[in-house]
Write a protein that holds these residues in place. Structure first.
Motif, PDB file in Angstrom:
ATOM      1  N   ARG A   9       0.827  -1.206   0.000  1.00  0.00           N
ATOM      2  CA  ARG A   9       0.000   0.000   0.000  1.00  0.00           C
ATOM      3  C   ARG A   9       0.862   1.256   0.000  1.00  0.00           C
ATOM      4  O   ARG A   9       0.563   2.222  -0.703  1.00  0.00           O
ATOM      5  CB  ARG A   9      -0.932  -0.014   1.210  1.00  0.00           C
ATOM      6  CG  ARG A   9      -1.764   1.249   1.337  1.00  0.00           C
ATOM      7  CD  ARG A   9      -2.804   1.105   2.406  1.00  0.00           C
ATOM      8  NE  ARG A   9      -3.531   2.361   2.615  1.00  0.00           N
ATOM      9  CZ  ARG A   9      -4.624   2.471   3.323  1.00  0.00           C
ATOM     10  NH1 ARG A   9      -5.136   1.399   3.901  1.00  0.00           N
ATOM     11  NH2 ARG A   9      -5.224   3.636   3.471  1.00  0.00           N
ATOM     12  N   ARG A  10       1.959   1.257   0.784  1.00  0.00           N
ATOM     13  CA  ARG A  10       2.845   2.428   0.831  1.00  0.00           C
ATOM     14  C   ARG A  10       3.483   2.660  -0.534  1.00  0.00           C
ATOM     15  O   ARG A  10       3.569   3.787  -1.009  1.00  0.00           O
ATOM     16  CB  ARG A  10       3.922   2.238   1.902  1.00  0.00           C
ATOM     17  CG  ARG A  10       3.414   2.417   3.327  1.00  0.00           C
ATOM     18  CD  ARG A  10       4.581   2.627   4.285  1.00  0.00           C
ATOM     19  NE  ARG A  10       5.520   1.508   4.261  1.00  0.00           N
ATOM     20  CZ  ARG A  10       5.437   0.448   5.062  1.00  0.00           C
ATOM     21  NH1 ARG A  10       4.451   0.371   5.964  1.00  0.00           N
ATOM     22  NH2 ARG A  10       6.321  -0.510   4.991  1.00  0.00           N
ATOM     23  N   ILE A  11       3.927   1.560  -1.160  1.00  0.00           N
ATOM     24  CA  ILE A  11       4.560   1.682  -2.476  1.00  0.00           C
ATOM     25  C   ILE A  11       3.564   2.204  -3.496  1.00  0.00           C
ATOM     26  O   ILE A  11       3.841   3.116  -4.277  1.00  0.00           O
ATOM     27  CB  ILE A  11       5.130   0.323  -2.933  1.00  0.00           C
ATOM     28  CG1 ILE A  11       6.271  -0.099  -2.008  1.00  0.00           C
ATOM     29  CG2 ILE A  11       5.603   0.401  -4.380  1.00  0.00           C
ATOM     30  CD1 ILE A  11       6.788  -1.499  -2.278  1.00  0.00           C
ATOM     31  N   LEU A  12       2.340   1.613  -3.482  1.00  0.00           N
ATOM     32  CA  LEU A  12       1.313   2.017  -4.425  1.00  0.00           C
ATOM     33  C   LEU A  12       0.952   3.481  -4.236  1.00  0.00           C
ATOM     34  O   LEU A  12       0.835   4.245  -5.191  1.00  0.00           O
ATOM     35  CB  LEU A  12       0.067   1.138  -4.257  1.00  0.00           C
ATOM     36  CG  LEU A  12      -1.090   1.379  -5.239  1.00  0.00           C
ATOM     37  CD1 LEU A  12      -0.633   1.132  -6.665  1.00  0.00           C
ATOM     38  CD2 LEU A  12      -2.264   0.463  -4.900  1.00  0.00           C
ATOM     39  N   SER A  13       0.822   3.876  -2.947  1.00  0.00           N
ATOM     40  CA  SER A  13       0.471   5.267  -2.652  1.00  0.00           C
ATOM     41  C   SER A  13       1.568   6.210  -3.115  1.00  0.00           C
ATOM     42  O   SER A  13       1.292   7.268  -3.689  1.00  0.00           O
ATOM     43  CB  SER A  13       0.222   5.426  -1.150  1.00  0.00           C
ATOM     44  OG  SER A  13      -0.149   6.747  -0.842  1.00  0.00           O
ATOM     45  N   ALA A  14       2.817   5.807  -2.904  1.00  0.00           N
ATOM     46  CA  ALA A  14       3.934   6.664  -3.285  1.00  0.00           C
ATOM     47  C   ALA A  14       4.030   6.801  -4.797  1.00  0.00           C
ATOM     48  O   ALA A  14       4.200   7.906  -5.325  1.00  0.00           O
ATOM     49  CB  ALA A  14       5.246   6.102  -2.724  1.00  0.00           C
ATOM     50  N   ARG A  77      -3.468   2.454 -14.686  1.00  0.00           N
ATOM     51  CA  ARG A  77      -2.348   1.744 -15.321  1.00  0.00           C
ATOM     52  C   ARG A  77      -1.281   1.375 -14.292  1.00  0.00           C
ATOM     53  O   ARG A  77      -0.734   0.267 -14.312  1.00  0.00           O
ATOM     54  CB  ARG A  77      -1.735   2.605 -16.423  1.00  0.00           C
ATOM     55  CG  ARG A  77      -2.506   2.577 -17.736  1.00  0.00           C
ATOM     56  CD  ARG A  77      -1.771   3.387 -18.804  1.00  0.00           C
ATOM     57  NE  ARG A  77      -2.347   3.211 -20.119  1.00  0.00           N
ATOM     58  CZ  ARG A  77      -2.021   2.226 -20.957  1.00  0.00           C
ATOM     59  NH1 ARG A  77      -1.123   1.320 -20.600  1.00  0.00           N
ATOM     60  NH2 ARG A  77      -2.575   2.151 -22.142  1.00  0.00           N
ATOM     61  N   ALA A  78      -0.970   2.309 -13.397  1.00  0.00           N
ATOM     62  CA  ALA A  78       0.035   2.035 -12.372  1.00  0.00           C
ATOM     63  C   ALA A  78      -0.427   0.922 -11.442  1.00  0.00           C
ATOM     64  O   ALA A  78       0.358   0.035 -11.065  1.00  0.00           O
ATOM     65  CB  ALA A  78       0.311   3.311 -11.579  1.00  0.00           C
ATOM     66  N   ALA A  79      -1.724   0.929 -11.108  1.00  0.00           N
ATOM     67  CA  ALA A  79      -2.254  -0.100 -10.219  1.00  0.00           C
ATOM     68  C   ALA A  79      -2.194  -1.473 -10.874  1.00  0.00           C
ATOM     69  O   ALA A  79      -1.911  -2.480 -10.219  1.00  0.00           O
ATOM     70  CB  ALA A  79      -3.689   0.245  -9.843  1.00  0.00           C
ATOM     71  N   ILE A  80      -2.453  -1.541 -12.184  1.00  0.00           N
ATOM     72  CA  ILE A  80      -2.359  -2.825 -12.905  1.00  0.00           C
ATOM     73  C   ILE A  80      -0.947  -3.383 -12.770  1.00  0.00           C
ATOM     74  O   ILE A  80      -0.746  -4.565 -12.457  1.00  0.00           O
ATOM     75  CB  ILE A  80      -2.723  -2.636 -14.390  1.00  0.00           C
ATOM     76  CG1 ILE A  80      -4.200  -2.302 -14.548  1.00  0.00           C
ATOM     77  CG2 ILE A  80      -2.406  -3.917 -15.173  1.00  0.00           C
ATOM     78  CD1 ILE A  80      -4.591  -1.938 -15.983  1.00  0.00           C
ATOM     79  N   ALA A  81       0.049  -2.508 -13.015  1.00  0.00           N
ATOM     80  CA  ALA A  81       1.440  -2.959 -12.972  1.00  0.00           C
ATOM     81  C   ALA A  81       1.859  -3.362 -11.564  1.00  0.00           C
ATOM     82  O   ALA A  81       2.521  -4.395 -11.360  1.00  0.00           O
ATOM     83  CB  ALA A  81       2.346  -1.852 -13.507  1.00  0.00           C
ATOM     84  N   LEU A  82       1.476  -2.571 -10.568  1.00  0.00           N
ATOM     85  CA  LEU A  82       1.915  -2.837  -9.204  1.00  0.00           C
ATOM     86  C   LEU A  82       1.226  -4.044  -8.571  1.00  0.00           C
ATOM     87  O   LEU A  82       1.731  -4.617  -7.607  1.00  0.00           O
ATOM     88  CB  LEU A  82       1.676  -1.595  -8.345  1.00  0.00           C
ATOM     89  CG  LEU A  82       2.578  -0.395  -8.667  1.00  0.00           C
ATOM     90  CD1 LEU A  82       2.085   0.842  -7.949  1.00  0.00           C
ATOM     91  CD2 LEU A  82       4.025  -0.699  -8.280  1.00  0.00           C
TER      92      LEU A  82
END
Length: 341
Positions: A9-14, A77-82
């Motif tokens: 979650r921290r990585i995704l948020s960042a 798009r970022a969420a798909i990759a992460l």
């Protein structure tokens, strides 16, 4: 496990927050937008086509499930990759929830089941009628031109968008084969049926003679008794089938002239069973023929209220017919005799 989720979650948020900053948005709200309710006002099925992420995003936007703005597209798009380790995105017709967040959309794309569409084949439809139901059903592909009488089991089936009609009919036929096999294996041997084909043909006549479950075994017994004694079945539905060629209802009362037409399906002139079923019988009618009621009745007449009156002798039958004609003459809506002397 919890620490791993917090780190993700921290990585995704960042990453999302950084992306929003690069896009000119306020930083730190990326993860909130990823989890916030989406724009879809009601639960909706959307067709996600094969292809890359661009076609998936376009389908979600066109369907109203994803906002058509660059920050949301970038976040998605970022969420798909992460979250790619959570599974691949699927191309199918999928059901998306009302106000589903980006997180919800991805969960559906990865783990949602394709939408299944129902089609119901009612008991008692002839093959031509079933063909109409199949060929008019939406979201199926191909066309069915012919169907043997009595080959499909009446019930509700479910199919995916673009399923071939031929494949669906194959499932319906297999369901009928399994039902007939099960009923035949567990039949009452004293019924006197020679093979499963006879059982299906007689069940199709029973199906058309009465809609009352409690009466089906009794109607089956009358016909089985007649077959055993070599009497003609004299079943109105077989004559109607001969007149309409299985196209549907006759639309009028049978006449004496109708009962004299020459056809292997007209059981007023032809002894024994018709050469094929006259409709697709349901499981209840199959069971009724396989487990008929006891008794020696040979006649029945419609009482006009959905029931029938059964008798073992012609004299009793004629008295019932006369009594019912008297009631009909008094203004009651009475149906004509179904099995005649």
């Amino acid at each position: 496990m919890k620490s791993r989720q917090k780190r993700r979650r921290r990585i995704l948020s960042a990453v999302i927050g950084g992306g929003l900053l690069a896009a000119g948005a306020v930083p730190g709200i990326g993860y909130w937008r990823y989890s916030a309710p989406g724009p879809l006002p009601e639960t909706k099925a959307l067709v996600i086509p094969p292809g890359g992420y661009a076609s998936t995003i376009a389908a979600l936007q066109e369907g109203g499930a994803l906002r058509n703005d660059m920050p949301d597209v970038w976040i998605f798009r970022a969420a798909i990759a992460l979250t790619r380790r959570e599974g691949q995105l699927h191309a199918a017709e999928l059901q998306f929830p009302a106000y589903g967040s980006m997180r919800d959309l991805l969960n559906v794309l990865r783990h949602g089941q394709p939408v299944r569409h129902p089609i119901t084949i009612p008991e008692g439809l002839a093959a031509k009628q079933i063909l109409t139901v199949l060929n008019e059903a939406p979201l199926l592909s191909g066309k069915i031109d012919t169907l043997p009488e009595g080959d499909v089991l009446p019930q509700t089936y479910y199919y995916l968008r673009n399923t071939g009609r031929g494949a669906l009919v194959a499932r319906m036929k297999l369901a009928m084969q399994r039902a007939v096999s099960h009923v035949w294996e567990n039949r009452d041997p004293s019924a006197g049926l020679q093979d499963p084909e006879q059982m299906v043909i007689l069940a199709s006549i029973v199906e058309k003679e009465t809609g009352l479950p409690a009466e089906r075994p009794h109607v089956a017994r009358v016909f089985l008794n007649r077959l055993r004694l070599g009497m003609k079945l004299q079943a109105d539905p077989t004559t109607i089938y001969a007149l309409t060629d299985g196209a549907g209802r006759l639309g009028r009362a049978l006449t004496h002239a109708d009962m004299g037409i020459q056809s292997p399906y007209n059981t007023y002139v032809t002894a024994g069973l018709p050469p094929t079923p006259i409709c697709s019988p349901g499981l209840a009618s199959l069971e009724a023929v396989a487990h008929p009621a006891p008794g020696d009745d040979l006649y029945f007449v419609a009482a006009g209220d959905g029931t029938h009156r059964f008798t073992p002798s012609l004299n009793e039958h004629n008295r019932n017919v006369s009594a019912l004609r008297t009631v009909r003459g008094s203004g009651a809506d009475m149906a004509p005799s179904v099995t005649h002397p």
